[in-house]
Write an enzyme that holds these catalytic residues in place. Structure first.
Site, PDB file in Angstrom:
ATOM      1  N   MET A  98       0.840  -1.193   0.000  1.00  0.00           N
ATOM      2  CA  MET A  98       0.000   0.000   0.000  1.00  0.00           C
ATOM      3  C   MET A  98       0.879   1.248   0.000  1.00  0.00           C
ATOM      4  SD  MET A  98      -2.810  -1.111   2.837  1.00  0.00           S
ATOM      5  CE  MET A  98      -1.595  -1.993   3.809  1.00  0.00           C
ATOM      6  N   ILE A 156       1.993  -5.266   8.139  1.00  0.00           N
ATOM      7  CA  ILE A 156       3.397  -4.907   8.326  1.00  0.00           C
ATOM      8  C   ILE A 156       3.577  -3.404   8.168  1.00  0.00           C
ATOM      9  CG2 ILE A 156       5.754  -5.278   7.498  1.00  0.00           C
ATOM     10  CD1 ILE A 156       4.703  -7.933   6.274  1.00  0.00           C
ATOM     11  N   GLY A 186       1.540   4.135   5.012  1.00  0.00           N
ATOM     12  CA  GLY A 186       2.401   3.288   4.190  1.00  0.00           C
ATOM     13  C   GLY A 186       2.680   1.931   4.792  1.00  0.00           C
ATOM     14  N   SER A 187       2.420   0.843   4.067  1.00  0.00           N
ATOM     15  CA  SER A 187       2.522  -0.453   4.689  1.00  0.00           C
ATOM     16  C   SER A 187       2.326  -1.584   3.677  1.00  0.00           C
ATOM     17  CB  SER A 187       1.486  -0.571   5.797  1.00  0.00           C
ATOM     18  OG  SER A 187       0.249  -0.056   5.350  1.00  0.00           O
ATOM     19  N   ARG A 188       2.151  -2.793   4.236  1.00  0.00           N
ATOM     20  CA  ARG A 188       2.005  -3.982   3.398  1.00  0.00           C
ATOM     21  C   ARG A 188       1.232  -5.034   4.182  1.00  0.00           C
ATOM     22  NH1 ARG A 188       7.593  -7.232   2.321  1.00  0.00           N
ATOM     23  NH2 ARG A 188       6.780  -9.334   2.598  1.00  0.00           N
TER      24      ARG A 188
END
Length: 218
Positions: A98, A156, A186-188
Site C-alpha cells: 500500500m 506490516i 504506508g505499509s504492506r
C-alpha cells in the site's frame, strides 16, 4: 466516509489548518502571493490527511468459497516461503503493498474464527524489504475458514507507518469484508495460503479491498 482511526488526526489537522489560515491572514495580509501560497499549502495538508483516512463503503460478496483482498494496493509478491511464526512450514504468500495514497483500511479476507492474534514491535524498514515481514512492526492473525482451513494474514508497518491497529482477538467469529484494522502511513499486508492454492491475481495487479478475489474454489 472516514475511518474512526483518523478522527483525532483529522481534528488536529483541521485545527492546524485553521490556525495557518488565520495567522497568514494576520501577518501577511498585504502580501497576496504569499497568502495564497500558504492557503494552498494548508488546504493540501488537509486534503492529504482526509484522503489517507477515507473509508469507502464496499459491500463484500460474502462467501466461504473465496478469499478477498484485505487491502487496496499492488500485488508485489506471489511465492512459496517458510512461515516461521505460526505454521512453521512452507506456505504460498501473496503480498499487497500500500502506498500512502491507497485506502489503508484492513478488512477480513474470509469468514471464520480467529485462532491466533499477536502484535510484534519492530523496525521500520521499507515495506517491500525482504526482511520486513520478520523484522518490522507487525501483527499476525490466523483465521480458520470452513473451506480454506487456516489462513494467516500479517499487517506490516513500512518506513512511514508508525501505528498498526488490529481488531482481531482470539476466539472472535469474524465476517468477510468487515473492518479488521488500520495501518497508518504506508505499509504492506501478507496473506499465507496452503501450498497448491489457486491464486486469481498476478504480480503487478492492482488489488481493491473487499472486491479483488485472491483465490476462489468452486
Amino acid at each position: 466516509m472516514f475511518h474512526k482511526e483518523g478522527s483525532k488526526i483529522i481534528l488536529i489537522t483541521l485545527l492546524l489548518v485553521v490556525g495557518i489560515v488565520f495567522a497568514t491572514d494576520y501577518f501577511f495580509s498585504d502580501i497576496n502571493w504569499l497568502r495564497t501560497l500558504l492557503f494552498l499549502f494548508a488546504l493540501a495538508i488537509l486534503i492529504l490527511v482526509l484522503q489517507f483516512f477515507r473509508n469507502p463503503t464496499r459491500v463484500a460478496d460474502n462467501s466461504d468459497n473465496h478469499i478477498l483482498a484485505p487491502v487496496d494496493g499492488k500485488v508485489v509478491v506471489i511465492e512459496e516461503v517458510y512461515e516461521p511464526e505460526y505454521f512453521k512450514d512452507k506456505r504460498l504468500m501473496v503480498s499487497i503493498f500500500m502506498s500512502p495514497i491507497n485506502v489503508h483500511v484492513t478488512r477480513y479476507c474470509v469468514n471464520g474464527i480467529v485462532k491466533y492474534s499477536k502484535y510484534h514491535p519492530g523496525k521500520y524498514l521499507v515495506a517491500w524489504h525482504p526482511k520486513a515481514s520478520e523484522e518490522n512492526e507487525r501483527t499476525t492473525v490466523v483465521i480458520n475458514n470452513r473451506v480454506y482451513g487456516e489462513i494467516l494474514y500479517r499487517q506490516i508497518a513500512g518506513a512511514l507507518a508508525r501505528r498498526i491497529v488490529n481488531y482481531a482477538q482470539e476466539g472472535m467469529r469474524v465476517v468477510q469484508g468487515k473492518d479488521a484494522g488500520f495501518i497508518k502511513f504506508g505499509s504492506r499486508v501478507d496473506i499465507y495460503l496452503t501450498l497448491g492454492t489457486e491464486v486469481n491475481v498476478k504480480l503487478g495487479d492492482k488489488a481493491i479491498g473487499n472486491k479483488t478475489v485472491i483465490s476462489k474454489k468452486a
